[in-house]
Design an enzyme around this catalytic site. Structure first.
Site: not given
Length: 267
Positions: A120, A188, A218
């Site tokens: 991602a 992760n 994010h």
């Protein structure tokens, strides 16, 4: 290249389905699952072929590439024997690499390789390029709908009732390397960023339980002598597992295609 997929959940099944449909230069040869009967039932419904369901530590037998799509605690079980045999291991649970530094040593000794997909994370190639020069700072702020943090040990230690959160709550602030035990299923992305850039000890992280967002968000900020970057990605959570974004299996598929491609774009 023959590919085996370890894990048959939201990520592993999507990767296996793509390989079953057909990717030039790649062939699915086996899968692994915690519930073998369920995996076999799922394969009989929608897959073109039936593939052996093997134990994690035997996936490398007959495969060139082993894709890890399991809970991080199982990384050593799947990766060590594959690396000992000189195989390529694609690691989705990047955070678990911090607890298994010996895997890189095994790969160096045997000629095996560990590949971490971008997942991602936006701009990982740019971060890797900047890290070849001088990087002053890297920060990542992760905001997730409260349900996406359910089950995290750090949340349980806080005593935070995620169902009662009505405004953003800062759940962690500090180095990425110190957060993985508290958020093993959620970080992760931060660990991959640290490994690509200036290390997980210097990569600063914030984790928010944020009821105002519907997507895993994010935001990365990097300051270096070659570029200043700000990147934000809003990942759509998987329907099956809200802690995992829909883009994660797509990133794995893109990495696998790269292995067999006659031309590769990106660092």
């Amino acid at each position: 290249m023959k590919v085996a997929v370890g894990g048959f959940g939201a990520v592993g099944r999507a990767v296996a389905e793509a390989l079953d449909r057909g990717i030039d230069g790649l062939e699915l040869v086996a899968v692994s699952a915690s519930d073998r009967a369920r995996a076999e039932a799922r394969m009989s419904d929608g897959f073109r072929k039936f593939y052996p369901v093997k134990p994690l530590d035997e996936l490398h037998d007959g495969a060139d590439v082993v894709v890890e799509c399991c809970p991080g605690r199982l990384l050593d079980t799947i990766a060590r024997p594959a690396l000992e045999a000189g195989r390529i291991v694609v690691v989705v649970s990047a955070g678990a690499l911090l607890a298994n530094p010996h895997l890189e040593e095994v790969a160096a000794r045997t000629g095996g390789r560990i590949l971490v997909p971008s997942g991602a994370l936006a701009g990982l190639d740019a971060v890797k390029a900047a890290a070849e020069g001088n990087v002053e700072s890297v920060t990542i702020s992760t905001r997730k709908p409260p349900a996406g943090l359910r089950g995290a040990p750090a949340i349980e230690a806080m005593g935070l009732d995620l169902d009662a959160v009505t405004e953003p709550v800062l759940c962690y602030a500090g180095p990425a390397k110190d957060a993985i035990e508290g958020f093993p299923a959620n970080l992760n992305v931060a660990v991959a960023l640290g490994l690509a850039g200036i290390g997980t000890a210097r990569t600063m992280l914030e984790v928010w339980a944020d009821p105002t967002v519907e997507r895993n968000t994010h935001t990365i900020r990097l300051v270096s002598d070659s570029a200043t970057m700000t990147m934000t990605i809003e990942g759509i959570p998987s329907d099956e597992n809200p802690r995992t974004g829909r883009i994660t299996p797509l990133s794995v598929i893109a990495l696998l295609k790269r292995l067999a491609a006659p031309m590769v774009i990106g660092t």
